[in-house]
Design an enzyme around this catalytic site. Structure first.
Site, PDB file in Angstrom:
ATOM      1  N   GLU A  29     -61.603 -78.327   2.235  1.00 33.74           N
ATOM      2  CA  GLU A  29     -62.363 -77.679   1.166  1.00 33.74           C
ATOM      3  C   GLU A  29     -61.944 -76.209   1.075  1.00 33.74           C
ATOM      4  O   GLU A  29     -62.030 -75.485   2.070  1.00 33.74           O
ATOM      5  CB  GLU A  29     -63.866 -77.815   1.466  1.00 33.74           C
ATOM      6  CG  GLU A  29     -64.302 -79.278   1.427  1.00 33.74           C
ATOM      7  CD  GLU A  29     -65.598 -79.555   2.178  1.00 33.74           C
ATOM      8  OE1 GLU A  29     -66.311 -78.604   2.536  1.00 33.74           O
ATOM      9  OE2 GLU A  29     -65.893 -80.739   2.417  1.00 33.74           O
ATOM     10  N   LEU A  58     -65.308 -82.214  -2.052  1.00 32.17           N
ATOM     11  CA  LEU A  58     -66.246 -81.800  -0.991  1.00 32.17           C
ATOM     12  C   LEU A  58     -66.835 -83.024  -0.299  1.00 32.17           C
ATOM     13  O   LEU A  58     -67.950 -83.454  -0.621  1.00 32.17           O
ATOM     14  CB  LEU A  58     -67.374 -80.993  -1.623  1.00 32.17           C
ATOM     15  CG  LEU A  58     -67.088 -79.520  -1.830  1.00 32.17           C
ATOM     16  CD1 LEU A  58     -67.817 -78.997  -3.048  1.00 32.17           C
ATOM     17  CD2 LEU A  58     -67.503 -78.740  -0.609  1.00 32.17           C
ATOM     18  N   ALA A  59     -66.103 -83.589   0.622  1.00 34.99           N
ATOM     19  CA  ALA A  59     -66.581 -84.810   1.275  1.00 34.99           C
ATOM     20  C   ALA A  59     -65.831 -84.978   2.592  1.00 34.99           C
ATOM     21  O   ALA A  59     -64.648 -85.310   2.596  1.00 34.99           O
ATOM     22  CB  ALA A  59     -66.351 -86.018   0.366  1.00 34.99           C
ATOM     23  N   GLU A  60     -66.530 -84.720   3.677  1.00 35.74           N
ATOM     24  CA  GLU A  60     -65.865 -84.680   4.987  1.00 35.74           C
ATOM     25  C   GLU A  60     -65.334 -86.045   5.425  1.00 35.74           C
ATOM     26  O   GLU A  60     -64.265 -86.135   6.018  1.00 35.74           O
ATOM     27  CB  GLU A  60     -66.815 -84.118   6.054  1.00 35.74           C
ATOM     28  CG  GLU A  60     -67.013 -82.604   5.978  1.00 35.74           C
ATOM     29  CD  GLU A  60     -67.912 -82.169   4.835  1.00 35.74           C
ATOM     30  OE1 GLU A  60     -68.643 -83.016   4.277  1.00 35.74           O
ATOM     31  OE2 GLU A  60     -67.888 -80.972   4.480  1.00 35.74           O
ATOM     32  N   GLN A  82     -64.817 -77.328   7.245  1.00 37.18           N
ATOM     33  CA  GLN A  82     -65.167 -75.904   7.203  1.00 37.18           C
ATOM     34  C   GLN A  82     -66.022 -75.449   8.388  1.00 37.18           C
ATOM     35  O   GLN A  82     -65.784 -74.399   8.969  1.00 37.18           O
ATOM     36  CB  GLN A  82     -65.903 -75.596   5.901  1.00 37.18           C
ATOM     37  CG  GLN A  82     -64.951 -75.398   4.744  1.00 37.18           C
ATOM     38  CD  GLN A  82     -65.646 -74.903   3.510  1.00 37.18           C
ATOM     39  OE1 GLN A  82     -66.850 -75.078   3.333  1.00 37.18           O
ATOM     40  NE2 GLN A  82     -64.893 -74.290   2.624  1.00 37.18           N
ATOM     41  N   PHE A  83     -67.040 -76.224   8.700  1.00 39.11           N
ATOM     42  CA  PHE A  83     -67.943 -75.829   9.791  1.00 39.11           C
ATOM     43  C   PHE A  83     -68.254 -77.045  10.653  1.00 39.11           C
ATOM     44  O   PHE A  83     -68.446 -78.150  10.132  1.00 39.11           O
ATOM     45  CB  PHE A  83     -69.235 -75.247   9.223  1.00 39.11           C
ATOM     46  CG  PHE A  83     -69.003 -73.991   8.422  1.00 39.11           C
ATOM     47  CD1 PHE A  83     -68.841 -72.767   9.053  1.00 39.11           C
ATOM     48  CD2 PHE A  83     -68.911 -74.043   7.031  1.00 39.11           C
ATOM     49  CE1 PHE A  83     -68.604 -71.614   8.317  1.00 39.11           C
ATOM     50  CE2 PHE A  83     -68.664 -72.895   6.295  1.00 39.11           C
ATOM     51  CZ  PHE A  83     -68.518 -71.669   6.935  1.00 39.11           C
ATOM     52  N   PHE A  86     -70.629 -79.908   9.860  1.00 35.79           N
ATOM     53  CA  PHE A  86     -70.260 -80.815   8.769  1.00 35.79           C
ATOM     54  C   PHE A  86     -69.410 -81.990   9.285  1.00 35.79           C
ATOM     55  O   PHE A  86     -69.211 -82.975   8.579  1.00 35.79           O
ATOM     56  CB  PHE A  86     -69.479 -80.080   7.662  1.00 35.79           C
ATOM     57  CG  PHE A  86     -70.175 -78.866   7.088  1.00 35.79           C
ATOM     58  CD1 PHE A  86     -71.462 -78.514   7.462  1.00 35.79           C
ATOM     59  CD2 PHE A  86     -69.519 -78.056   6.163  1.00 35.79           C
ATOM     60  CE1 PHE A  86     -72.088 -77.387   6.937  1.00 35.79           C
ATOM     61  CE2 PHE A  86     -70.143 -76.926   5.623  1.00 35.79           C
ATOM     62  CZ  PHE A  86     -71.432 -76.596   6.033  1.00 35.79           C
ATOM     63  N   HIS A 129     -73.720 -74.564  10.665  1.00 35.45           N
ATOM     64  CA  HIS A 129     -72.424 -73.899  10.588  1.00 35.45           C
ATOM     65  C   HIS A 129     -71.856 -73.590  11.976  1.00 35.45           C
ATOM     66  O   HIS A 129     -70.661 -73.632  12.180  1.00 35.45           O
ATOM     67  CB  HIS A 129     -72.539 -72.584   9.805  1.00 35.45           C
ATOM     68  CG  HIS A 129     -72.647 -72.770   8.328  1.00 35.45           C
ATOM     69  ND1 HIS A 129     -73.686 -73.427   7.727  1.00 35.45           N
ATOM     70  CD2 HIS A 129     -71.819 -72.376   7.320  1.00 35.45           C
ATOM     71  CE1 HIS A 129     -73.514 -73.422   6.417  1.00 35.45           C
ATOM     72  NE2 HIS A 129     -72.382 -72.804   6.140  1.00 35.45           N
TER      73      HIS A 129
END
Lengths: 325, 367
Positions: A29, A58-60, A82-83, A86, A129
């Site tokens: 992302e 946007l989909a892990e 990203q974090f 997630f 996060h």
């Protein structure tokens, strides 16, 4: 040799690896045009092409599954989540699929995927996060969890991770991104995985830690050394599977040990390290195994972080208690 | 809101559920109806397809028997779905990559996995998963949904490399409720992956009926949310299944991105041999579907053309029975799997801890 922070060192490692091997792809992302939420991939899509450093929906779970599919097609994907929190959305992809693949295939093929993610407290992020999930994920076979404590290690460990033929979950501590600067060679280099780093040698007590707590430990050591306590500091670098031989050798030498982690007592890799020490060096110990960890709540809301997180002071206190036993 | 306004809004809402195309070529009475498409199969191809279907049905029957005899572990039979599996696969190339679910071991065999491996898979032996060189597929996926996101990724790799290969994957109606189902079709759409997604709507996700999976009138229409084409096909009509899949393959290879196909089929048997379907469905419903069985209409259609008869069918059954017996015997002779070997398979190079465990288990295995 230039002084670099961790963001620059990781960017350099990724860029050099992608220049070396065109089958490496970086995606996630915002990693493309925007250069990543922390600018770790800044400029890479210009240099290497937006078809090799690109954004995803946007989909892990989709990111993790796509990485697996690309790896089956002969690519070496380096996806970014990203974090760390997630990653929970993609646990099947990470632990159920990537980590299992070689085993499932009877050892005949691996999936060389290095999943990068951020974690770690002290920067006041919103929920999910900063979570320290390394302990949770370390309980899965078939995957390495690598946590660098500074720019030099980050570049060498990431390079080694990408070149490794098994999946790696590469965790970058948010607080270390720009706070630690070190000399980092321009040229590409590898730091071996699965090997701990003896940051400094000592004779009285061993501190075993990783990530940001390496730096808190260093601060504690400065103060403790003034009182003549000689400390051996071990940075795990690869937290799963961790290098028990280096730990045991040190503990057998010093006779005392404190295991330090930022994660909650429940999680992190401290529990497992303590169990291994108890199994492997019980009779060489002159005191009980000390532990520094965060309390067993979910990661704290930003305003409470400074109290919740272990720090140099808590480490110093624990070392003094262990020395006094 | 006035009644008029509400009626208007209601009409608008109804329009939001767009109808998807439905394809049928050979109906329940073995009549060519060509609802949407015509069959392109030659007589030789029709016979080859029929042989596949009979083979699949026989494999199912023999596996169920082996299950009841305790010669294999738990089995998820696919009786009733063989056309949905094998007629779709018939349209793919051997170099296309198959991501099957646990109910799709039979198509995986058809795609090249030795029958012995299949038996070993049902028995829980790792040797099952080591596919011979040139067999393009993964072992059957047990968790539902993972294969969809993976197929999106591999289809993207094929597209990037300009390969004449497609990633093809199955899921059930239950599986289409999974988040990964949507993420898979969405990613494949965005990256224009060379992927054909197939939903085998066999009417039940274990014990839960299709209408409890989704309010969507069709599962094919879920494709619309990802902006990719979705098409529904009679899953008991091998001609339609073949035609739709063949065209879907051509469509994705032409650079149009993925296609989602929903096959309307039925699982005649239980979810697994340890399941009792009488708890959740009626005999009446089963009988209705048994009448729709593709075997009935294919026998009739091919018989009328004079290209198929009972003897030919019996010959395939005999051959398949022999093949199954050989596979069961060969699996009996497979060396027992060793924990020490399994430990070697966790990482490319065993970690020091695992190396110690290997030694430990080698000693244990010697005794």
């Amino acid at each position: 040799m230039a002084i670099k922070n961790m963001v620059q060192a990781i960017n350099e490692a990724l860029t050099q690896e992608m220049e070396r091997d065109e089958r490496i792809l970086v995606f996630g992302e915002d990693v493309g045009t925007n250069g990543g939420v922390f600018r770790v991939t800044d400029g890479m899509s210009d240099k290497l092409g937006i078809d090799r450093v690109f954004d995803t929906p946007l989909a892990e779970s989709g990111i993790m599954g796509m990485a697996m599919g690309l790896a089956l097609g002969g690519y070496r994907p380096v996806p970014e989540i990203q974090f760390s929190g997630f990653t929970m959305e993609a646990i099947d992809g990470l632990l159920g699929q990537l980590a299992r693949h070689r085993y499932r295939m009877g050892g005949t093929e691996g999936v060389p995927v290095t999943v990068r993610s951020t974690f770690g407290g002290g920067v006041g992020t919103p929920e999910l996060h900063s979570d320290n999930l390394e302990g949770l994920f370390s309980q899965s076979p078939g995957i390495r969890i690598v946590i660098p404590s500074g720019p030099y290690d980050a570049k060498g460990l990431l390079t080694a991770s990408i070149r490794n033929n098994d999946p790696v979950y590469f965790l970058e501590h948010l607080k270390l991104y720009r706070s630690i600067k070190e000399e980092v060679p321009e040229e590409s280099y590898e730091i071996p995985l699965d090997k701990a780093h003896v940051v400094q040698e000592g004779t009285d007590i061993t501190i075993v830690t990783y990530g940001a707590m390496v730096h808190e430990s260093k601060k504690a050591i400065e103060s403790l050394e003034k009182d003549g306590i000689s400390i051996e500091l071990i940075d795990l670098r690869t937290v799963a599977p961790f290098d028990i031989d280096t730990i045991l050798a040190s503990v057998k030498k010093t006779g005392r040990v404190v295991v330090v982690q930022e994660a909650q007592r429940l999680t992190g890799v401290g529990n497992q390290i303590m169990a291994e020490i108890a199994e492997g060096a019980m009779y060489e110990l002159e005191a009980s195994i000390g532990r520094v960890a965060a309390p067993d709540s979910h990661f704290p809301f930003g305003q409470a972080e400074s109290v919740w997180l272990p720090n140099a002071k808590t480490i110093e206190e624990q070392v003094r208690n262990t020395m006094a036993e | 809101m006035t009644t008029k306004e509400f009626k208007l809004f209601n009409d608008m809402m109804k329009k939001s559920a767009d109808a998807v195309p439905f394809v049928q070529i050979l109906d329940e009475n073995a009549k060519l109806v060509n609802k949407g498409l015509k069959s392109s199969l030659t007589d030789d191809e029709l016979v080859a397809l029929m042989k596949n279907l009979v083979w699949g049905r026989t494999v199912n029957e023999r596996l169920i028997l082996a299950g009841r005899q305790g010669r294999i572990g738990n089995l998820p039979p696919s009786e009733g779905q063989e056309a949905s599996q094998l007629a779709t696969l018939f349209a793919m190339k051997k170099t296309d990559f198959l991501f099957p679910t646990y109910r799709d071991v039979i198509p995986l065999i058809s795609h090249g996995m030795p029958m012995k491996n299949a038996v070993l898979w049902y028995r829980g032996h790792v040797a099952a998963n080591i596919l011979p060189e040139g067999v393009h597929g993964l072992p059957a996926q047990v968790i539902i949904g993972s294969q969809y996101v993976q197929a999106a990724g591999l289809g993207m790799a094929y597209k990037r490399d300009g390969k004449d290969q497609v990633a093809m994957t199955y899921i059930g109606d239950g599986g289409s409720s999974q988040g990964d189902f949507y993420e898979g079709i969405n990613f494949a759409g965005v990256f224009e992956s060379q992927t054909v997604f197939i939903v085998q709507n066999n009417q039940y996700g274990i014990s839960v009926p299709r209408d409890m999976q989704s309010k969507a009138p069709t599962l094919a229409q879920k494709a619309a949310a990802a902006g990719i084409p979705g098409i529904q096909v009679d899953g008991m009509d091998p001609l339609a299944l073949y035609e739709v899949t063949k065209l879907a393959r051509e469509y994705t290879m032409a650079g149009n991105g993925p296609v989602l196909i929903e096959t309307l089929t039925y699982r005649f048997g239980p979810h697994t041999l340890s399941d009792d379907p009488t708890r959740y469905r009626t005999q009446e419903e089963l009988d209705e579907w048994l009448e729709k069985d593709f075997m009935i209409r294919m026998r009739k259609h091919l018989g009328e053309k004079g290209i198929w008869n009972e003897e030919m069918e019996q010959e395939v059954i005999n051959q398949t029975t022999e093949e199954m017996n050989e596979a069961l015997d060969a699996a009996d002779n497979e060396p027992k799997q060793k924990v020490s070997q399994l430990l070697r398979n966790v990482f490319e190079v065993p970690t020091p801890r695992i190396a110690k465990e290997i030694k430990m288990y080698e000693l244990k295995e010697e005794n």
